[in-house]
Scaffold this motif. Structure first.
Motif, PDB file in Angstrom:
ATOM      1  N   SER A   1       4.014  -9.854  -8.543  1.00  0.00           N
ATOM      2  CA  SER A   1       3.988  -9.292  -7.197  1.00  0.00           C
ATOM      3  C   SER A   1       2.560  -9.161  -6.683  1.00  0.00           C
ATOM      4  CB  SER A   1       4.697  -7.937  -7.160  1.00  0.00           C
ATOM      5  OG  SER A   1       4.087  -7.022  -8.047  1.00  0.00           O
ATOM      6  N   LEU A   2       2.430  -9.165  -5.364  1.00  0.00           N
ATOM      7  CA  LEU A   2       1.134  -9.058  -4.704  1.00  0.00           C
ATOM      8  C   LEU A   2       0.894  -7.613  -4.311  1.00  0.00           C
ATOM      9  CD1 LEU A   2      -1.156 -11.004  -3.657  1.00  0.00           C
ATOM     10  CD2 LEU A   2      -0.050 -10.846  -1.427  1.00  0.00           C
ATOM     11  N   LEU A   3      -0.334  -7.144  -4.492  1.00  0.00           N
ATOM     12  CA  LEU A   3      -0.700  -5.770  -4.156  1.00  0.00           C
ATOM     13  C   LEU A   3      -1.705  -5.786  -3.005  1.00  0.00           C
ATOM     14  CD1 LEU A   3      -1.181  -4.384  -7.791  1.00  0.00           C
ATOM     15  CD2 LEU A   3       0.921  -4.559  -6.454  1.00  0.00           C
ATOM     16  N   VAL A   4      -1.302  -5.216  -1.886  1.00  0.00           N
ATOM     17  CA  VAL A   4      -2.162  -5.129  -0.706  1.00  0.00           C
ATOM     18  C   VAL A   4      -2.822  -3.753  -0.745  1.00  0.00           C
ATOM     19  CG1 VAL A   4      -2.281  -5.320   1.795  1.00  0.00           C
ATOM     20  CG2 VAL A   4      -0.522  -6.590   0.532  1.00  0.00           C
ATOM     21  N   VAL A   5      -4.144  -3.735  -0.829  1.00  0.00           N
ATOM     22  CA  VAL A   5      -4.892  -2.500  -1.069  1.00  0.00           C
ATOM     23  C   VAL A   5      -5.562  -2.053   0.234  1.00  0.00           C
ATOM     24  CG1 VAL A   5      -6.682  -1.422  -2.485  1.00  0.00           C
ATOM     25  CG2 VAL A   5      -5.288  -3.291  -3.431  1.00  0.00           C
ATOM     26  N   CYS A   6      -5.297  -0.803   0.635  1.00  0.00           N
ATOM     27  CA  CYS A   6      -5.715  -0.335   1.953  1.00  0.00           C
ATOM     28  C   CYS A   6      -6.456   0.995   1.878  1.00  0.00           C
ATOM     29  CB  CYS A   6      -4.489  -0.140   2.857  1.00  0.00           C
ATOM     30  SG  CYS A   6      -3.298  -1.493   2.836  1.00  0.00           S
ATOM     31  N   GLY A   7      -7.210   1.276   2.913  1.00  0.00           N
ATOM     32  CA  GLY A   7      -7.822   2.579   3.103  1.00  0.00           C
ATOM     33  C   GLY A   7      -6.981   3.386   4.085  1.00  0.00           C
ATOM     34  N   ALA A   8      -7.112   4.705   4.042  1.00  0.00           N
ATOM     35  CA  ALA A   8      -6.345   5.558   4.960  1.00  0.00           C
ATOM     36  C   ALA A   8      -6.849   5.429   6.391  1.00  0.00           C
ATOM     37  CB  ALA A   8      -6.413   7.008   4.506  1.00  0.00           C
TER      38      ALA A   8
END
Length: 215
Positions: free
Chosen positions: A67-74
């Protein structure tokens, strides 16, 4: 002197002062279980079915291999012009991720394709787990391609014209292509880049879990 693509990018950020996609903050809220979140609208609607909104640690732990993990900031910041979601990783095996962090994201001398422990993401604000079509029988080929590309240097596709490197998005596209699957991230012609958060716009991408820090 900055290259034309970089000048265009900086000009867009300076003049528009807006995040790609127009979303500047993330505040995910639960909604009744049973609905299916639409990946392309996830950042704008920010609603996740109950039971699929988890802590970052739990979302990464539950992510299936491939699976792909999309990493974000708040919150979007000018220091991260690529948008709220500025990084991509992928679950390689239990406890392990494969990614191509930038020079600073991977340590001063460690930018480029590498395998890292999943604990690397525990302090991130948001991690979105996407099913991008990788089947269990494709995992050996996925791991073999990740091993082959290990150590490939980092470069931002679209901003630099030298060959021989991969950024976090083009690396994940390379893994997809090795499995005969469509790209995970489309090229964004407006920004002249592969924006990590555009992975949510790809047809077929399915949201499995959304992890938030402290959630």
């Amino acid at each position: 002197m900055p290259r034309p693509a970089l000048v265009s990018l900086l000009l867009a950020v300076t003049l528009c002062a807006c995040a790609p996609g127009g979303v500047r903050e993330l505040h995910f809220r639960p909604e009744p279980a049973g609905s299916e979140p639409v990946a392309a609208r996830l950042l704008t609607e920010q609603r996740v079915p109950e039971g699929r909104l988890l802590s970052v640690k739990e979302a990464v732990a539950r992510a299936p291999a491939g699976s792909l993990l999309v990493v974000c900031g708040a919150r979007w910041q000018l220091s991260r012009p690529w948008g709220l979601c500025s990084h991509l990783s992928r679950k390689l095996a239990p406890g392990l991720l494969t990614e191509a962090p930038g020079i600073f994201g991977g340590g001063l001398l460690n930018g480029g394709v590498q395998t890292v422990p999943e604990t690397r993401l525990e302090k991130r604000d948001v991690v979105i787990v996407l099913d991008v079509g990788v089947r269990e029988d494709q995992l050996p080929a996925l791991r073999a391609e990740a091993a082959r590309l290990s150590g490939t240097p980092y470069r931002v596709a679209g901003l630099l014209d030298r060959d021989g490197g991969l950024d976090c998005a083009t690396y994940q596209n390379a893994l997809q292509r090795a499995l005969g699957l469509p790209d995970a991230v489309p090229f964004n012609s407006l920004w002249n880049l592969y924006l990590p958060q555009d992975a949510l716009k790809m047809p077929g991408a399915r949201v499995l879990w959304v992890g938030v820090r402290g959630g």
